[in-house]
Every structure is written in structure tokens, then in C-alpha cells.
Design a protein around this motif. Structure first.
Motif, PDB file in Angstrom:
ATOM      1  N   GLU A   8       0.814  -1.210   0.000  1.00  0.00           N
ATOM      2  CA  GLU A   8       0.000   0.000   0.000  1.00  0.00           C
ATOM      3  C   GLU A   8       0.856   1.272   0.000  1.00  0.00           C
ATOM      4  O   GLU A   8       0.641   2.175  -0.810  1.00  0.00           O
ATOM      5  N   ILE A   9       1.841   1.332   0.884  1.00  0.00           N
ATOM      6  CA  ILE A   9       2.664   2.554   0.929  1.00  0.00           C
ATOM      7  C   ILE A   9       3.538   2.630  -0.327  1.00  0.00           C
ATOM      8  O   ILE A   9       3.735   3.704  -0.892  1.00  0.00           O
ATOM      9  N   TRP A  10       4.021   1.482  -0.778  1.00  0.00           N
ATOM     10  CA  TRP A  10       4.811   1.453  -2.018  1.00  0.00           C
ATOM     11  C   TRP A  10       3.994   2.041  -3.181  1.00  0.00           C
ATOM     12  O   TRP A  10       4.480   2.874  -3.936  1.00  0.00           O
ATOM     13  N   ARG A  11       2.734   1.586  -3.301  1.00  0.00           N
ATOM     14  CA  ARG A  11       1.878   2.052  -4.385  1.00  0.00           C
ATOM     15  C   ARG A  11       1.655   3.573  -4.333  1.00  0.00           C
ATOM     16  O   ARG A  11       1.688   4.255  -5.351  1.00  0.00           O
ATOM     17  N   ASN A  12       1.450   4.100  -3.138  1.00  0.00           N
ATOM     18  CA  ASN A  12       1.209   5.539  -2.992  1.00  0.00           C
ATOM     19  C   ASN A  12       2.448   6.363  -3.295  1.00  0.00           C
ATOM     20  O   ASN A  12       2.354   7.423  -3.914  1.00  0.00           O
ATOM     21  N   ILE A  13       3.605   5.888  -2.863  1.00  0.00           N
ATOM     22  CA  ILE A  13       4.843   6.619  -3.170  1.00  0.00           C
ATOM     23  C   ILE A  13       5.124   6.538  -4.670  1.00  0.00           C
ATOM     24  O   ILE A  13       5.504   7.517  -5.309  1.00  0.00           O
ATOM     25  N   ASN A  14       4.893   5.365  -5.245  1.00  0.00           N
ATOM     26  CA  ASN A  14       5.125   5.205  -6.689  1.00  0.00           C
ATOM     27  C   ASN A  14       4.250   6.167  -7.499  1.00  0.00           C
ATOM     28  O   ASN A  14       4.712   6.828  -8.425  1.00  0.00           O
ATOM     29  N   ARG A  15       2.985   6.269  -7.086  1.00  0.00           N
ATOM     30  CA  ARG A  15       2.043   7.124  -7.812  1.00  0.00           C
ATOM     31  C   ARG A  15       2.418   8.600  -7.680  1.00  0.00           C
ATOM     32  O   ARG A  15       2.470   9.334  -8.660  1.00  0.00           O
ATOM     33  N   ASN A  16       2.699   9.033  -6.457  1.00  0.00           N
ATOM     34  CA  ASN A  16       2.876  10.468  -6.199  1.00  0.00           C
ATOM     35  C   ASN A  16       4.278  10.971  -6.495  1.00  0.00           C
ATOM     36  O   ASN A  16       4.440  12.133  -6.850  1.00  0.00           O
ATOM     37  N   VAL A  17       5.266  10.143  -6.304  1.00  0.00           N
ATOM     38  CA  VAL A  17       6.638  10.622  -6.429  1.00  0.00           C
ATOM     39  C   VAL A  17       7.313  10.075  -7.692  1.00  0.00           C
ATOM     40  O   VAL A  17       8.006  10.807  -8.390  1.00  0.00           O
ATOM     41  N   PHE A  18       7.104   8.812  -7.998  1.00  0.00           N
ATOM     42  CA  PHE A  18       7.819   8.207  -9.117  1.00  0.00           C
ATOM     43  C   PHE A  18       6.966   8.071 -10.378  1.00  0.00           C
ATOM     44  O   PHE A  18       7.334   7.335 -11.295  1.00  0.00           O
ATOM     45  N   ASN A  19       5.840   8.765 -10.396  1.00  0.00           N
ATOM     46  CA  ASN A  19       5.057   8.806 -11.631  1.00  0.00           C
ATOM     47  C   ASN A  19       4.648   7.418 -12.130  1.00  0.00           C
ATOM     48  O   ASN A  19       4.556   7.195 -13.337  1.00  0.00           O
ATOM     49  N   ASN A  20       4.465   6.491 -11.206  1.00  0.00           N
ATOM     50  CA  ASN A  20       4.100   5.098 -11.544  1.00  0.00           C
ATOM     51  C   ASN A  20       5.107   4.404 -12.456  1.00  0.00           C
ATOM     52  O   ASN A  20       4.744   3.499 -13.206  1.00  0.00           O
ATOM     53  N   GLU A  21       6.365   4.820 -12.384  1.00  0.00           N
ATOM     54  CA  GLU A  21       7.357   4.226 -13.277  1.00  0.00           C
ATOM     55  C   GLU A  21       7.971   2.938 -12.739  1.00  0.00           C
ATOM     56  O   GLU A  21       8.621   2.206 -13.471  1.00  0.00           O
ATOM     57  N   LEU A  22       7.781   2.687 -11.455  1.00  0.00           N
ATOM     58  CA  LEU A  22       8.403   1.492 -10.862  1.00  0.00           C
ATOM     59  C   LEU A  22       7.435   0.317 -10.896  1.00  0.00           C
ATOM     60  O   LEU A  22       6.223   0.504 -10.900  1.00  0.00           O
ATOM     61  N   LYS A  23       7.997  -0.884 -10.928  1.00  0.00           N
ATOM     62  CA  LYS A  23       7.181  -2.102 -10.907  1.00  0.00           C
ATOM     63  C   LYS A  23       7.133  -2.666  -9.504  1.00  0.00           C
ATOM     64  O   LYS A  23       8.161  -2.714  -8.819  1.00  0.00           O
TER      65      LYS A  23
END
Ligand code: ZN
Length: 142
Positions: free
Chosen positions: A35-50
Motif C-alpha cells: 500500500e505505501i509502495w503504491r502511494n509513493i510510486n504514484r505520487n513521487v515516481f510517476n508510476n514508473e516502478l514495478k
């Protein structure tokens, strides 16, 4: 002109604010990690990480560890400690490991150098602290 995103209205910002620095101990589950990984990925990494594969481990050696999958630059494995001093520390650790994940994706080189700290200001917008290491009694996270 692009509309400036109001960070304080994101779920990530609210999640971070709701946990005090000196909260009680926190034992994450795999779904907390995701859950926290998904939120950080969305807000900070532009959903670029898998989404990595997570493993919870009991260790005094580190809070989190990110290992690149040699055959696939888009994949990493993360080990996350079973027990944190606070939920904030858990979130900071996840962000730290995600910067390593981004480094792996970008140039397969995990550092704590200038490329690592490129993410410091963006994370600070959410009150997430990016440091080289977070104290662990006599141990240090890397
Ligand atoms: Zn590190």
C-alpha cells in the motif's frame, strides 16, 4: 499551463501526516508494504516502478534492503524488517529503498550519492525524510 498538484490532498500526504515520528512500534504486513509502495510510486515516481516482491525479515542489520534482479532491470526484491520503531520510520525506509529501485531501473547502480538525493525534495513535500541511513540502536540501515 499545467495545474499545480495540491500535494496536501493526496492520500500519500495524509498517510504520512497521520503517523507521528515517535509513534509506537509498528509491525508491517506485506499488504502495508504494498500500500505505501503504491502511494509513493504514484505520487513521487510517476508510476514508473514495478511492484517488487517483498519479504519480511527479522534482522538487526537493516530496516530495508533492495536487491536488483540481475536478469531484469525492471525488477527488484525488497526485504523489509518485521519490526519498526514507528510507522514513520517504516515509510522513510520504504522511500529509501524505492530510490534504490529507481536507480536500478535507471542505471543499475545503487548509491547514496547525488543521484540518490535527487529525490530528497520531492519526498520532503510529503514530509518523508530521505537519509543515507536511519539509526538502529547500534546498527545502521543501508
Ligand atoms: Zn541505501
Amino acid at each position: 499551463m499545467a495545474k499545480k498538484k495540491d500535494i496536501t490532498r493526496t492520500k500519500l500526504f495524509k498517510m504520512v501526516q497521520s503517523f507521528d515520528e515517535h509513534d509506537a512500534k509498528f509491525r508491517p504486513s506485506i499488504s502495508d508494504c504494498r500500500e505505501i509502495w503504491r502511494n509513493i510510486n504514484r505520487n513521487v515516481f510517476n508510476n514508473e516502478l514495478k511492484m517488487p516482491s517483498f519479504r519480511l525479515v527479522y534482522t538487526k542489520a537493516f530496516w530495508g534492503e533492495c536487491q536488483g534482479v540481475l536478469e531484469d532491470q525492471t525488477q527488484v526484491k525488497m526485504k523489509i524488517n518485521k519490526s519498526f520503531l514507528s510507522k514513520r520510520l517504516f515509510i522513510n525506509t520504504m522511500a529509501h529503498e524505492m530510490v534504490h529501485q529507481w536507480e536500478w531501473l535507471t542505471n543499475e547502480n545503487m548509491t547514496h550519492g547525488p543521484q540518490f538525493f535527487l529525490w530528497r525534495d520531492q519526498l520532503a513535500n510529503y514530509n518523508i525524510t530521505l537519509s543515507r541511513c536511519y539509526r538502529m540502536k547500534h546498527y545502521r540501515l543501508d
